[in-house]
Design a protein around this motif. Structure first.
Motif: not given
Length: 411
Positions: A274-279, A375-377, A380-387
């Protein structure tokens, strides 16, 4: 220079060429300049034949010659990665801490809050670039140390069999060092992929610079051209040295890699997919910026500066895409506890933290448009940072299964 002079410089005046007497195979090491120290022997032990001595010197000379090509020595590669990584960190710090001053200096014109915000985002992607360079630098340093330490031992040779073993050991060490200097561990898919990412990022930035006709000035051209040109030279050279066969990735391998993003093998790999597709989506959006179009998260239309910075940030996000894919591959193989993947997690977490901080400040100051996309972006960045932060701390590698040794036969 004669063999006697070389042996004298390395071992001291008490050793004479032609009658050198080995008590031990001296430590074969590479020094910082990339030359290999000569093998020397103590004088007070039994001699060996001239053939063995010549074979030792011939093998050492062969390794020294193989390490004289452009960026073919692990120590030289390590220094180059460290230099470019440090330059990327310095540039990122300037863009994030003093975006108005840095962008104004590069463009030679006054900036606005929108340009400053995008400059900070572009600087955040340089953190990921610096992490990749430092990761490859560490691999080169470890390689040079480990390979050279394989011959860091002492032996005594009093028989003909021992003399033959001396020649065989020296030849093996020379072969290992030659292979290390040309390939090392950088031939592995992960490091090949990271070098390819650096090559794509620097190449795209040079294309963006060539397209920015209205913004080009001597300072911007010299700074970005030097930094990206040096990175492109290093990454392409290392990629070429370690790539067997066709110099570019095959179409079949590229397609299979793209399909594998949709087929993760476990839960961590799913998150990295999911992170790959988001980037990849963010990189495409930034690289597709063009003048005159409405800005997605800001008020107003795109101008030359915003388009330039968006495209530079998009090139950095393309590298982040390959980093996330490498982590997905590591998760598939259950290797996230390895040093390389921990560094990649740390680099992505650092760049995402800066992006989240920038978006939070711009949200509070009113620079960003308060809407569902923004807000969605941010979420998503907060979730990716935490992961990525969590996996940097908790990532584990599956232990290798050791093959049990057979029991010795009874009498």
């Amino acid at each position: 220079m004669s063999a006697a002079t070389l042996l004298t410089r390395r071992c001291g005046s008490t050793v004479q060429a032609g009658s050198a007497r080995p008590a031990a195979l001296a430590r074969i090491r590479t020094v910082s300049r990339g030359s290999l120290k000569l093998v020397c022997f103590r004088q007070d032990d039994k001699p060996v034949s001239r053939d063995v001595e010549k074979a030792v010197q011939r093998n050492v000379a062969r390794v020294s010659q193989s390490m004289t090509g452009l960026l073919s020595n692990p120590s030289t590669q390590s220094s180059a990665y460290w230099t470019l990584g440090s330059a990327a960190i310095a540039t990122a710090a300037a863009a994030m801490l003093l975006p108005g001053v840095f962008a104004g200096l590069m463009f030679g014109a006054a900036t606005d809050p929108v340009v400053d915000s995008i400059a900070r985002a572009a600087g955040a992607t340089l953190i990921a670039s610096a992490t990749v360079k430092y990761t490859l630098k560490v691999r080169c340093s470890v390689l040079s140390t480990v390979i050279c330490s394989t011959t860091d031992h002492y032996r005594y040779y009093d028989t003909l069999a021992g003399q033959q073993q001396l020649q065989a050991d020296t030849y093996a060490a020379a072969s290992d060092l030659q292979e290390a200097s040309l390939r090392g561990q950088l031939y592995m898919d992960t490091f090949q992929r990271l070098n390819l990412g650096l090559l794509l990022q620097s190449g795209l930035c040079l294309v963006v610079l060539a397209q920015a006709i209205s913004l080009r000035n001597p300072l911007l051209t010299a700074f970005l051209g030097t930094l990206c040109g040096a990175t492109m030279l290093l990454s392409s050279r290392i990629y070429y040295l370690n790539k067997a066969g066709w110099p570019l990735p095959s179409l079949t391998k590229t397609l299979s890699g793209a399909i594998s993003v949709l087929l993760p093998r476990n839960s961590p790999a799913t998150m990295y997919s999911l992170l790959t597709m988001a980037f990849a989506g963010m990189a495409a959006m930034c690289l597709g910026a063009s003048p005159g179009r409405p800005l997605v998260m800001y008020e107003g239309l795109s101008g030359p500066m915003t388009v330039f910075l968006h495209r530079v940030a998009g090139a950095g996000m393309l590298l982040q895409t390959l980093m996330a894919y490498s982590l997905k591959d590591g998760a598939d193989r259950e290797k996230l506890g390895a040093t390389t993947f921990r560094w990649l997690n740390l680099g992505l977490a650092g760049s995402l933290l800066v992006m989240v901080s920038n978006m939070t400040m711009d949200w509070q100051s009113g620079v960003l448009v308060h809407g569902p996309k923004t807000a969605g972006l941010l979420a998503a960045q907060i979730a990716a940072f935490m992961w990525t932060s969590y996996m940097y701390v908790a990532g584990e590698s599956k232990a290798k299964r050791s093959t049990p040794m057979p029991a010795p036969a009874s009498g």
